[in-house]
Design an enzyme around this catalytic site. Sequence first.
Site, PDB file in Angstrom:
ATOM      1  N   THR A 183       0.868  -1.183   0.000  1.00  0.00           N
ATOM      2  CA  THR A 183       0.000   0.000   0.000  1.00  0.00           C
ATOM      3  C   THR A 183       0.902   1.229   0.000  1.00  0.00           C
ATOM      4  O   THR A 183       1.969   1.207   0.605  1.00  0.00           O
ATOM      5  CB  THR A 183      -0.882  -0.023   1.273  1.00  0.00           C
ATOM      6  OG1 THR A 183      -1.841  -1.055   1.144  1.00  0.00           O
ATOM      7  CG2 THR A 183      -1.589   1.305   1.503  1.00  0.00           C
ATOM      8  N   VAL A 212     -13.712  -3.258   2.014  1.00  0.00           N
ATOM      9  CA  VAL A 212     -13.071  -1.945   2.021  1.00  0.00           C
ATOM     10  C   VAL A 212     -12.195  -1.845   3.267  1.00  0.00           C
ATOM     11  O   VAL A 212     -12.661  -2.120   4.374  1.00  0.00           O
ATOM     12  CB  VAL A 212     -14.132  -0.821   2.041  1.00  0.00           C
ATOM     13  CG1 VAL A 212     -13.449   0.545   2.027  1.00  0.00           C
ATOM     14  CG2 VAL A 212     -15.075  -0.949   0.852  1.00  0.00           C
ATOM     15  N   GLY A 234      -1.286  -1.105   6.933  1.00  0.00           N
ATOM     16  CA  GLY A 234      -1.364  -2.281   7.800  1.00  0.00           C
ATOM     17  C   GLY A 234      -2.728  -2.922   7.631  1.00  0.00           C
ATOM     18  O   GLY A 234      -3.446  -2.610   6.680  1.00  0.00           O
TER      19      GLY A 234
END
Length: 316
Positions: A183, A212, A234
């Site tokens: 990410t 989500v 995370g």
Amino acid sequence: MVLLAVHGGAGGDGPWRGMTDADPQRLACMRALLNNLGTRLANGTIDAVEAVTLAVEAMEDEPLFNAGRGSVLDAEGRISMDASVMRGTDKAAGAVIGVERTRHPVRIATHLLHQGWPVMLAGSAADDFGESKGVEKASTDWLTTDLRQAQWQKWRDAKLKPGATDEEDALLDHDGEREGWGTVGAVALDANGQLAAATSTGGMTGKPVGRVGDTPIIGAGTWADDRIAVSCTGVGEAFIRTVAAHGLAVNHRTMPLRTAAQKVLDEVKPFGGRGGLIAVTQDGQAVLPFQTMLMYRGLYRNDGTVSVGIGPEMMP
Ligand code: ASP
């Protein structure tokens, strides 16, 4: 005084085991964007919102990060991407969920921020809105890399059941294969003292369709106000349940930045939310803490120096 910090995801347990063959490419991506955008921030040609958007776009284009091209695949083997951006001065924000055919999901979020309303768009409506603003489209084939296909195959073969719903399954990507992390996020302080934060992700390998995480949730994965800008990475569910990014802003009102950031990571941990975050403040501080084995990260400082890191040490 300007600052630009980025992350490319956090993960892993135990002591740092050194770089993999793919890591130099990730570091090169972060170094190049920090040098380029840091200089432009310093000479005032871009503001904080544009700096974090361009930083995240550069990492969305790097297939070894889990955002944009090279996003991980969900339980059905498809890509769906989430992103958000926030400006500190007026708390303007934009976020997209489940984007499937856009090269830079974060750019759609930035268009929403500038437009002012609505803050969030989901699914094909988000892709369509991006297209209406001239945001570049991308095909599923272009967004999906062989590496992510292989990881997904491995995940599916190992789990037997499609659609992992518990955290153990969601964690598989982060614990098993280093290449699954990534990410991306950016935080910036610009020459006018404005702060901004942005985050973008493909989520987690094998995530249930429609899941989500924290990345597009303002206050959970991304936050900026007039004092601090924060981007988290995370296990997203834990960052949502603790409203982690906003939690750091609240903590920082009464305690030093480093202590405030550590408190957030300590609060996230009992919920299974191992990870990390980056933050910069209006008075020119930066922190990049993580509680995992590694976090891809980098920092451009006001004096023009760039440092990057993966394990415990930062490198020039
Ligand atoms: N926070 C992201 C999510 O839960 C994943 C990550 O940061 O690795 O979707």
